[in-house]
Design a protein around this motif. Sequence first.
Motif, short mmCIF file in Angstrom:
data_model
loop_
_atom_site.label_atom_id
_atom_site.label_comp_id
_atom_site.label_asym_id
_atom_site.label_seq_id
_atom_site.Cartn_x
_atom_site.Cartn_y
_atom_site.Cartn_z
N ILE A 153 0.87 -1.19 0.00
CA ILE A 153 0.00 0.00 0.00
C ILE A 153 0.90 1.23 0.00
O ILE A 153 1.78 1.37 0.86
N LEU A 154 0.66 2.15 -0.93
CA LEU A 154 1.48 3.35 -1.06
C LEU A 154 0.55 4.56 -1.22
O LEU A 154 -0.24 4.64 -2.16
N TYR A 155 0.67 5.51 -0.28
CA TYR A 155 -0.12 6.74 -0.32
C TYR A 155 0.79 7.90 -0.72
O TYR A 155 1.77 8.21 -0.04
N LEU A 156 0.46 8.55 -1.82
CA LEU A 156 1.25 9.68 -2.33
C LEU A 156 0.36 10.87 -2.68
O LEU A 156 0.76 11.74 -3.46
N GLN A 157 -0.82 10.95 -2.12
CA GLN A 157 -1.75 12.01 -2.50
C GLN A 157 -1.30 13.36 -1.97
O GLN A 157 -0.57 13.48 -0.99
N ASN A 158 -1.79 14.39 -2.68
CA ASN A 158 -1.56 15.79 -2.33
C ASN A 158 -0.07 16.14 -2.31
O ASN A 158 0.47 16.64 -1.34
N ASN A 159 0.61 15.85 -3.41
CA ASN A 159 1.99 16.27 -3.61
C ASN A 159 2.09 17.04 -4.92
O ASN A 159 1.07 17.52 -5.43
N LEU A 160 3.28 17.14 -5.48
CA LEU A 160 3.49 17.86 -6.72
C LEU A 160 4.15 16.95 -7.76
O LEU A 160 4.95 17.41 -8.58
N ILE A 161 3.81 15.68 -7.75
CA ILE A 161 4.43 14.69 -8.63
C ILE A 161 3.88 14.86 -10.04
O ILE A 161 2.68 14.75 -10.27
N PRO A 162 4.76 15.13 -11.03
CA PRO A 162 4.26 15.32 -12.41
C PRO A 162 4.24 14.05 -13.24
O PRO A 162 3.63 14.04 -14.32
N LYS A 163 4.87 12.98 -12.74
CA LYS A 163 5.01 11.78 -13.58
C LYS A 163 5.05 10.54 -12.70
O LYS A 163 5.69 10.54 -11.63
N ILE A 164 4.40 9.47 -13.16
CA ILE A 164 4.46 8.18 -12.46
C ILE A 164 5.73 7.47 -12.90
O ILE A 164 5.88 7.13 -14.09
N GLU A 165 6.64 7.24 -11.97
CA GLU A 165 7.91 6.60 -12.31
C GLU A 165 8.50 5.92 -11.08
O GLU A 165 8.12 6.21 -9.94
N ASN A 166 9.42 5.01 -11.35
CA ASN A 166 10.18 4.31 -10.30
C ASN A 166 9.29 3.54 -9.33
O ASN A 166 9.58 3.46 -8.14
#
Length: 489
Positions: A64-77
């Motif tokens: 489970i990975l939570y990455l909401q509410n950031n400034l990530i422009p691309k899905i990578e790695n």
Amino acid sequence: MSLRLDLQNKEDLCLVNLKVTEDLVRRRAEHNNCELFSLEEISLHQQEIEKLEYLDKWCRDLKILYLQNNLIPKIENVGRLKKLEYLNIALNNIERIENLEGCEELKKLDLTANFIGELSSIEVLKYNIHLKELFLVGNPCTDFEGYRQFVVATLHQLESLDSKEIERSERTRALQDYPEVKKKIREQEKAYLLKRAREKEDAQRRMQERKEKKENQMQSKFGIDSPGSLCDSENHQTEREQQTWEENDDEEDRRFWEEPTPYTPESRLEAHRYIEERRAKDSKRESKKKEKPLRTLITADGKALNVNEPKLYFTLEDDEENNQFILDLAVYRHLDTSLLDVDVQTTYVRVQVKGKLFQLVLPEEVKPDSSSAKRSQTTGHLVVSMPKANGIILARQKVSTSIKTSDSTAQKNTRSDGIHTRTSYSNRSGQVEKLEVDPSRYSFPDVTKIIQEKERIGQGPISFQPRKITENKKSYVDVENDEDVPPLI
């Protein structure tokens, strides 16, 4: 001028390059004893992350990975996370779906409120055969005509789209109309991409204008004509100029937030940078306000000044008998003595109370080496004794009660109750003489006549009155006493 701008650009770069660091991941893995190799769930939301990296190397067992509410422009790695089942990357700057083919166990994907306009990019999710739930609400692609039919027909493994269950009849209709819907989606994508190209150009132009405006403001602020004038301008800033700059910043802040701007990844990132700059400016101003100028304790001509920063009550006593000054400083009763620092100089005394200075100029010069400081056990006050450098110690005037005596003894005659005595005191040689009594005048008083006997007459009731028995003794002269005759009853 160039030096100032280079420093500003470096600060901007520091704000931009916000990445996933090992320290950040370990801090967010406290529930797993900060261990990364066995970590299965981690929340990195609201960390202002602008680039996603290293997670596929450090945390291979993530589910489970939570990455909401950031400034990530691309899905990578994240393609190496074979065990990943739920990925929440909502509220970011993602424009297309990619690099998820390696997440073999992915079951739920949340891309809510991003900037996905290339709807055809969802075709990469065909390889995620276990994907059951997909969320695309809040993306530009959801406004396309035939959006839902295209997604349902493209991803056969989906069971729910945007929290709405996909029925068999819906999938059948979507598959029937798929060629026509796909054509419409392609056309709408092209229009959207052209629109995005214009938005990127406008954003680039706004950033350039803002940068030039900032350069002009810095020129007007510091008046930089040469490299050496930068330091001079910083050293000659006045409070009035600083206040003017603060007002200008407030005006700029108002214009920035009131200016109409399209909601794009660039505008979102620009707002974030602006907020960070404002925070940096505000923190710098607060630090300058907190940095108080050093208080002048001794003037340029060497004259000490009176200072009472802790605002404590004090008294300075001139002890003429002991030729010293006594300073009584009313420090807090329960204050630890280690927080006090006393410095006695020839013309002044300085006491530091919890970092605050107390300085008092003395009327005369004192001896610092002979001075002493102590705490009162009752009040806790600090008492500093400072002997004077010049002066004579005055002896105390002692009142002596001496008795005038003769060369050998001092005699005193007293008379009390017919007793004549002669009292003798010790002479200077230390010999003690005994008391003498005149035997001719000596007599004992008659103690039987001190209190005369009086008749006791009862004052109470008759039954309680003591009877007074009186015996009338008559003397019979002519009667002989015959022992053989019994007494009369």
